[in-house]
Enzyme design. Sequence first.
Site, PDB file in Angstrom:
ATOM      1  N   ASP A 217       4.938  -3.821  -5.028  1.00  0.00           N
ATOM      2  CA  ASP A 217       4.992  -3.301  -6.444  1.00  0.00           C
ATOM      3  C   ASP A 217       3.488  -3.113  -6.844  1.00  0.00           C
ATOM      4  O   ASP A 217       2.853  -2.754  -6.007  1.00  0.00           O
ATOM      5  CB  ASP A 217       5.914  -4.224  -7.030  1.00  0.00           C
ATOM      6  N   HIS A 292      -6.416   5.091   2.764  1.00  0.00           N
ATOM      7  CA  HIS A 292      -5.739   5.079   4.124  1.00  0.00           C
ATOM      8  C   HIS A 292      -4.618   4.842   4.387  1.00  0.00           C
ATOM      9  O   HIS A 292      -3.925   3.461   3.726  1.00  0.00           O
ATOM     10  CB  HIS A 292      -6.821   4.340   4.924  1.00  0.00           C
TER      11      HIS A 292
END
Length: 467
Positions: A217, A292
């Site tokens: 989260d 990434h």
Amino acid sequence: MHSLSLISLALLSPLLVNAQLSGHVGPLTSSSSKASTKTCNVQDYGAKADKETDIGSAIEKAWDDCAEGGVVYIPSGDYAMFSRLKLSGGKASAIQLDGIIYRTGSDGGNLFMIEHSSDFEFFSSTSQGAIQGLGYEFHKDGSLNGPRLLRFYDVTDFSVHDVALVDSPAFHLSLDTCKNAEIYNMAIRGGDSGGLDGVDIWSENVWVHDVEVTNKDECVTVKSPAKNILVENIYCNWSGGCAMGSLGADTNISDVVYRNVYTWKSNQMYMIKSNGGSGSVSNLVLENFIGHGNAYSLDIDGEWSSMSTVSGDGVQLNNITVRNWKGTEEDGAARGPIKVVCAEKAPCTDITIDDFALWTESGDEQTYSCENGFGSGFCLQDGDGTSSYSTVITETAAPTGYEASSMSNDLSTAFGTDASIPIPTIPTSFFPGATPYSALAGAASGNAAKATSSATASRFRHRRGSH
């Protein structure tokens, strides 16, 4: 001690003046000075490092003796904590956590709540102190009803540093209606589930830097109301990613800078999330981001379907600058690196996207999508928001200069929710090529008393050589 006068501040770059800290952050008194006034060792109040005896009452008694000037000292060792502590008031005090506290008991609430205090410090002099929430004991049964680990409410002039927060049953660290705070040199490691936020901030004049977060989260997220927030050198290592929101009625956020944010295998590099609502976000800078393997990259979503619609025309976003973003995204055709969706009745204005180069890791094309966002760069349209539009641009060539460094500690898999999560070592690098602003306290000296003196007092430290 580092300080910067308001006159000196005015001489710095416009970026520094317009959108970050408004004054000093951190405690006004060094922890070494507090310790020389009084030190309250919890073992003198009944604490036992046996991983069974509840340390809560010992901390409360030590706090009663040291809250008005002194250090509550928790030596190295393993301690159990069944209590849910609310430590209120106090001035010129500190909690020095050099041991490891293990959450026990099933009550919710907050394991530690510090409120109505000033000139405070929560830290480890060895950089080995930790709170182990053992949240998996709740999560394996699908429950998020356990306690938050560390919450600050109405606290001014304080810092939290050199501690690890691990496997919280709920949120890890929350700053609620606080002022003049510094959060740094921390590792936060949670389970692979929503509802396990890393750092949540709805406060004023807060500097968060050199922090690693693993969870599913929020990494470091700003909520409303908030003003003068600076977030730097952040490592979202298999996390939800950094964000703003969720935003609802009467949103009031301004003067926020995120800089040097590295995001690996997360939901997004940065997201602003709302659905209806009212109020505004203004003067936001998102610069020097590397990503990434993330699902989303830049995701401004004024119609976020994961939250219930809030009454109102929408939250007005104004003066947002996005620059120097590099790296790759997971699937640029399915979820393009730029998504700007603004409410028709509350369009986004004065948005700039510049020096933005990300490329897809899957396939050979990616999309940029904009709706009612006005400014410059990519799919944004020029204008003042008086007309509505929606557009999608498909890119089939990799942009120049998208290649970006990675971090050696990138996780190969997420931590689950059905087994204990190991306590990490706090890293010494949080963004490629960036030196942390402070050395780890444990690296300063093997002597705890000397290590505590590394804490800063009444400081406003600015970015060295980054203007």
